[in-house]
Design a protein around this motif. Sequence first.
Motif, PDB file in Angstrom:
ATOM      1  N   ALA A 120      16.414  -3.296  10.703  1.00 36.33           N
ATOM      2  CA  ALA A 120      16.375  -1.838  10.556  1.00 36.33           C
ATOM      3  C   ALA A 120      17.644  -1.325   9.887  1.00 36.33           C
ATOM      4  CB  ALA A 120      16.194  -1.178  11.923  1.00 36.33           C
ATOM      5  N   ILE A 121      18.789  -1.869  10.280  1.00 37.41           N
ATOM      6  CA  ILE A 121      20.053  -1.463   9.670  1.00 37.41           C
ATOM      7  C   ILE A 121      20.057  -1.833   8.189  1.00 37.41           C
ATOM      8  CG2 ILE A 121      22.543  -1.889   9.603  1.00 37.41           C
ATOM      9  CD1 ILE A 121      21.741  -0.084  11.889  1.00 37.41           C
ATOM     10  N   ARG A 122      19.530  -3.007   7.856  1.00 39.30           N
ATOM     11  CA  ARG A 122      19.451  -3.401   6.448  1.00 39.30           C
ATOM     12  C   ARG A 122      18.598  -2.417   5.657  1.00 39.30           C
ATOM     13  NH1 ARG A 122      18.268  -9.804   7.562  1.00 39.30           N
ATOM     14  NH2 ARG A 122      20.305 -10.276   8.494  1.00 39.30           N
ATOM     15  N   ALA A 123      17.489  -2.004   6.241  1.00 40.71           N
ATOM     16  CA  ALA A 123      16.639  -1.034   5.560  1.00 40.71           C
ATOM     17  C   ALA A 123      17.361   0.293   5.374  1.00 40.71           C
ATOM     18  CB  ALA A 123      15.342  -0.829   6.353  1.00 40.71           C
ATOM     19  N   LEU A 124      18.020   0.768   6.427  1.00 43.89           N
ATOM     20  CA  LEU A 124      18.754   2.029   6.332  1.00 43.89           C
ATOM     21  C   LEU A 124      19.882   1.932   5.314  1.00 43.89           C
ATOM     22  CD1 LEU A 124      18.922   2.932  10.130  1.00 43.89           C
ATOM     23  CD2 LEU A 124      17.713   4.227   8.357  1.00 43.89           C
ATOM     24  N   ALA A 125      20.577   0.800   5.308  1.00 41.28           N
ATOM     25  CA  ALA A 125      21.671   0.611   4.356  1.00 41.28           C
ATOM     26  C   ALA A 125      21.154   0.611   2.928  1.00 41.28           C
ATOM     27  CB  ALA A 125      22.407  -0.692   4.655  1.00 41.28           C
ATOM     28  N   ALA A 126      20.001  -0.008   2.701  1.00 42.17           N
ATOM     29  CA  ALA A 126      19.444  -0.076   1.354  1.00 42.17           C
ATOM     30  C   ALA A 126      18.902   1.275   0.894  1.00 42.17           C
ATOM     31  CB  ALA A 126      18.337  -1.131   1.294  1.00 42.17           C
ATOM     32  N   ILE A 127      18.307   2.021   1.814  1.00 44.61           N
ATOM     33  CA  ILE A 127      17.817   3.355   1.459  1.00 44.61           C
ATOM     34  C   ILE A 127      18.985   4.287   1.172  1.00 44.61           C
ATOM     35  CG2 ILE A 127      16.525   5.370   2.276  1.00 44.61           C
ATOM     36  CD1 ILE A 127      14.839   3.378   3.963  1.00 44.61           C
ATOM     37  N   ALA A 128      20.063   4.120   1.947  1.00 43.61           N
ATOM     38  CA  ALA A 128      21.349   4.793   1.689  1.00 43.61           C
ATOM     39  C   ALA A 128      21.307   6.303   1.860  1.00 43.61           C
ATOM     40  CB  ALA A 128      21.854   4.441   0.276  1.00 43.61           C
ATOM     41  N   HIS A 129      20.455   6.778   2.737  1.00 46.76           N
ATOM     42  CA  HIS A 129      20.400   8.216   2.973  1.00 46.76           C
ATOM     43  C   HIS A 129      21.542   8.623   3.901  1.00 46.76           C
ATOM     44  CE1 HIS A 129      18.984  12.167   4.242  1.00 46.76           C
ATOM     45  NE2 HIS A 129      18.158  12.141   3.212  1.00 46.76           N
ATOM     46  N   PRO A 130      22.223   9.749   3.606  1.00 45.38           N
ATOM     47  CA  PRO A 130      23.345  10.181   4.439  1.00 45.38           C
ATOM     48  C   PRO A 130      22.982  10.420   5.895  1.00 45.38           C
ATOM     49  CG  PRO A 130      23.374  11.349   2.356  1.00 45.38           C
ATOM     50  CD  PRO A 130      22.081  10.586   2.402  1.00 45.38           C
ATOM     51  N   VAL A 153      12.037   0.100   2.472  1.00 47.65           N
ATOM     52  CA  VAL A 153      12.987   0.529   1.446  1.00 47.65           C
ATOM     53  C   VAL A 153      12.252   1.190   0.284  1.00 47.65           C
ATOM     54  CG1 VAL A 153      14.683  -0.270  -0.257  1.00 47.65           C
ATOM     55  CG2 VAL A 153      14.722  -1.182   2.079  1.00 47.65           C
ATOM     56  N   GLN A 154      11.115   0.637  -0.100  1.00 49.35           N
ATOM     57  CA  GLN A 154      10.331   1.225  -1.181  1.00 49.35           C
ATOM     58  C   GLN A 154       9.813   2.611  -0.794  1.00 49.35           C
ATOM     59  OE1 GLN A 154       9.675   0.208  -4.401  1.00 49.35           O
ATOM     60  NE2 GLN A 154      11.304  -1.267  -3.952  1.00 49.35           N
ATOM     61  N   LEU A 155       9.466   2.799   0.454  1.00 41.86           N
ATOM     62  CA  LEU A 155       9.020   4.117   0.913  1.00 41.86           C
ATOM     63  C   LEU A 155      10.160   5.123   0.872  1.00 41.86           C
ATOM     64  CD1 LEU A 155       6.712   2.931   3.791  1.00 41.86           C
ATOM     65  CD2 LEU A 155       6.004   4.494   1.969  1.00 41.86           C
ATOM     66  N   ALA A 183       0.813  -1.221   0.000  1.00 39.79           N
ATOM     67  CA  ALA A 183       0.000   0.000   0.000  1.00 39.79           C
ATOM     68  C   ALA A 183       0.844   1.268   0.000  1.00 39.79           C
ATOM     69  CB  ALA A 183      -0.928  -0.006   1.217  1.00 39.79           C
ATOM     70  N   GLN A 184       2.100   1.175   0.474  1.00 38.72           N
ATOM     71  CA  GLN A 184       3.021   2.306   0.470  1.00 38.72           C
ATOM     72  C   GLN A 184       2.430   3.543   1.136  1.00 38.72           C
ATOM     73  OE1 GLN A 184       6.580   2.430  -1.181  1.00 38.72           O
ATOM     74  NE2 GLN A 184       5.977   0.613  -0.049  1.00 38.72           N
ATOM     75  N   LEU A 185       1.889   3.352   2.316  1.00 40.70           N
ATOM     76  CA  LEU A 185       1.306   4.439   3.087  1.00 40.70           C
ATOM     77  C   LEU A 185       2.312   4.930   4.121  1.00 40.70           C
ATOM     78  CD1 LEU A 185      -2.217   2.864   3.731  1.00 40.70           C
ATOM     79  CD2 LEU A 185      -1.652   4.635   2.063  1.00 40.70           C
ATOM     80  N   THR A 186       2.611   6.214   4.079  1.00 38.64           N
ATOM     81  CA  THR A 186       3.559   6.768   5.044  1.00 38.64           C
ATOM     82  C   THR A 186       3.105   6.523   6.479  1.00 38.64           C
ATOM     83  OG1 THR A 186       4.197   8.501   3.466  1.00 38.64           O
ATOM     84  CG2 THR A 186       4.711   8.879   5.787  1.00 38.64           C
ATOM     85  N   ALA A 187       1.810   6.591   6.702  1.00 40.84           N
ATOM     86  CA  ALA A 187       1.285   6.384   8.049  1.00 40.84           C
ATOM     87  C   ALA A 187       1.470   4.949   8.534  1.00 40.84           C
ATOM     88  CB  ALA A 187      -0.204   6.757   8.087  1.00 40.84           C
ATOM     89  N   GLY A 188       1.798   4.045   7.617  1.00 45.27           N
ATOM     90  CA  GLY A 188       2.020   2.660   7.999  1.00 45.27           C
ATOM     91  C   GLY A 188       3.439   2.355   8.421  1.00 45.27           C
ATOM     92  N   ILE A 189       4.335   3.339   8.336  1.00 47.85           N
ATOM     93  CA  ILE A 189       5.742   3.119   8.666  1.00 47.85           C
ATOM     94  C   ILE A 189       5.936   2.606  10.099  1.00 47.85           C
ATOM     95  CG2 ILE A 189       7.957   4.289   9.042  1.00 47.85           C
ATOM     96  CD1 ILE A 189       7.352   5.974   6.555  1.00 47.85           C
TER      97      ILE A 189
END
Length: 218
Positions: free
Chosen positions: A84-94, A59-61, A30-36
């Motif tokens: 969580a670290i895997r998600a952060l690593a994949a998103i790759a935001h500084p 990651v898709q969000l 569903a890619q809902l921000t409120a679902g994060i």
Amino acid sequence: MSDLQPLIAAIEEAASPAELIGAVRSLATAQLTAGIPTLIKVLGYNNPGAAAVAVGGLVQLGDVAVGPLLEQLDGYNYGARAYAIRALAAIAHPQALTVLLDAAATDFAPSVRRAATKGVGYLRWEQVPTAERPQAQMQGLKILLQVSDDADWAIRYAAVVGLQALGEAAVEAAISQPIRDRLHCLAATDPDLATRARASLASDRLSPQPHSPLTVCC
């Protein structure tokens, strides 16, 4: 919100592991921000399949999930922290750099350290302000060089991958040259065959010219 509540309810009321995975997949799709927050909560469930689906959804969000992930990092549940670290690593935001550096260097869970180590290299360095980029990359280099000497071959392998990615993004020779030297050294001396092979590949990609016989290794 009306679209979100049934999706959350399906997760909370799931009666089996398979049903939980399906419910999490529906929320992730569903890619809902409120679902994060709910997706992050799922990372701590004792269901690797559901956690993996939640990571994919986060990651898709993308960047919008970075702040909540950083705020809700679980210091006690190493499984949740690893996802969580895997998600952060994949998103790759500084924005995640400090957390990734700390996890790569000090986390007690090898799975967390491996994910963080790769993530340091693959950070979206072009989004770091130009004036701050050399210092940030130097911080990454310091940790990756440290981790590349770890006793765990899988963590050293991750360090090789991270070093190559950082080398490809490096803005100064003071960063890129130590990377090439370390990869050359690992390709020649690492006790693990797979790590030596991966280091050789990374070294070749960053240094197409043969190394000088005077190069000091390790």
